[in-house]
Design an enzyme around this catalytic site. Structure first.
Site, PDB file in Angstrom:
ATOM      1  N   GLU A 176      38.842  39.805  30.724  1.00  0.00           N
ATOM      2  CA  GLU A 176      38.288  39.541  32.063  1.00  0.00           C
ATOM      3  C   GLU A 176      37.176  38.496  32.015  1.00  0.00           C
ATOM      4  O   GLU A 176      37.096  37.630  32.888  1.00  0.00           O
ATOM      5  CB  GLU A 176      37.811  40.864  32.675  1.00  0.00           C
ATOM      6  CG  GLU A 176      38.991  41.799  32.950  1.00  0.00           C
ATOM      7  CD  GLU A 176      38.602  43.179  33.461  1.00  0.00           C
ATOM      8  OE1 GLU A 176      37.395  43.489  33.542  1.00  0.00           O
ATOM      9  OE2 GLU A 176      39.520  43.946  33.801  1.00  0.00           O
ATOM     10  N   ASN A 199      35.498  49.736  47.180  1.00  0.00           N
ATOM     11  CA  ASN A 199      34.531  50.524  46.401  1.00  0.00           C
ATOM     12  C   ASN A 199      33.425  49.676  45.764  1.00  0.00           C
ATOM     13  O   ASN A 199      32.824  50.087  44.773  1.00  0.00           O
ATOM     14  CB  ASN A 199      35.261  51.387  45.368  1.00  0.00           C
ATOM     15  CG  ASN A 199      36.080  50.575  44.384  1.00  0.00           C
ATOM     16  OD1 ASN A 199      36.137  49.352  44.487  1.00  0.00           O
ATOM     17  ND2 ASN A 199      36.700  51.242  43.428  1.00  0.00           N
TER      18      ASN A 199
END
Ligand code: GDP
Length: 136
Positions: free
Chosen positions: A126, A112
């Site tokens: 992250e 995606n």
């Protein structure tokens, strides 16, 4: 101002769409604060997606994310986390709104095209997983 973590995933880099996606990121009003091309190892992908370890698609996801180079990004904008999620669109490109990156560049729910942090805590984890403070 807020910062979020984004990835141009291996499918989009492989198909030569990274430049178009970066142009869309800038046109949407994000400032790129950090950027690196990196081919993740399987272990690095597994560490990044550790929260999904129990999901049935974990193996497929981590194989895919370590299948080729991706572009790792720190993006800055007002309300950057939500703004980037809106710019990407829904996880499944078939369900993503017209004009979103996943609708335009994603091939399937797995492939995606882009990743984006979903909350301030995940953005902090992250960004810290992939960038040293000095790089940002
Ligand atoms: P996101 O926050 O929109 O990226 O979606 P999730 O956190 O739910 O899932 C993380 C990533 O796992 C997604 O971006 C997809 O690449 C992948 N993923 C989610 N659901 C599936 C699935 O059913 N099959 C596969 N192969 N991958 C999936």
């Amino acid at each position: 101002m807020e910062r979020t973590f984004a990835i141009v995933k291996p499918d989009a880099v492989k198909s030569g769409k990274a430049g178009q996606i970066l142009a869309r990121i800038e046109a949407a009003g994000f400032t790129i604060r950090g950027m690196r091309l990196q081919h993740l190892s399987l272990k690095e992908a597994e560490g990044f997606y550790a929260v999904h370890a129990a999901r049935p698609f974990f193996g497929e996801l981590t194989q895919f994310m370590s299948s080729g180079p991706c572009v790792l990004l720190c993006l800055e904008a007002p309300d950057a986390i939500k703004k980037w999620r809106d710019t990407m669109g829904a996880t499944d490109p078939a369900k993503a709104d017209a004009g979103t990156l996943r609708r335009d560049f994603g091939m399937s729910i797995g492939n995606n095209a882009t990743h984006g942090s979903d909350a301030p805590e995940t953005a902090a984890f992250e960004l810290g997983y992939f960038f040293r403070g000095m790089e940002l």
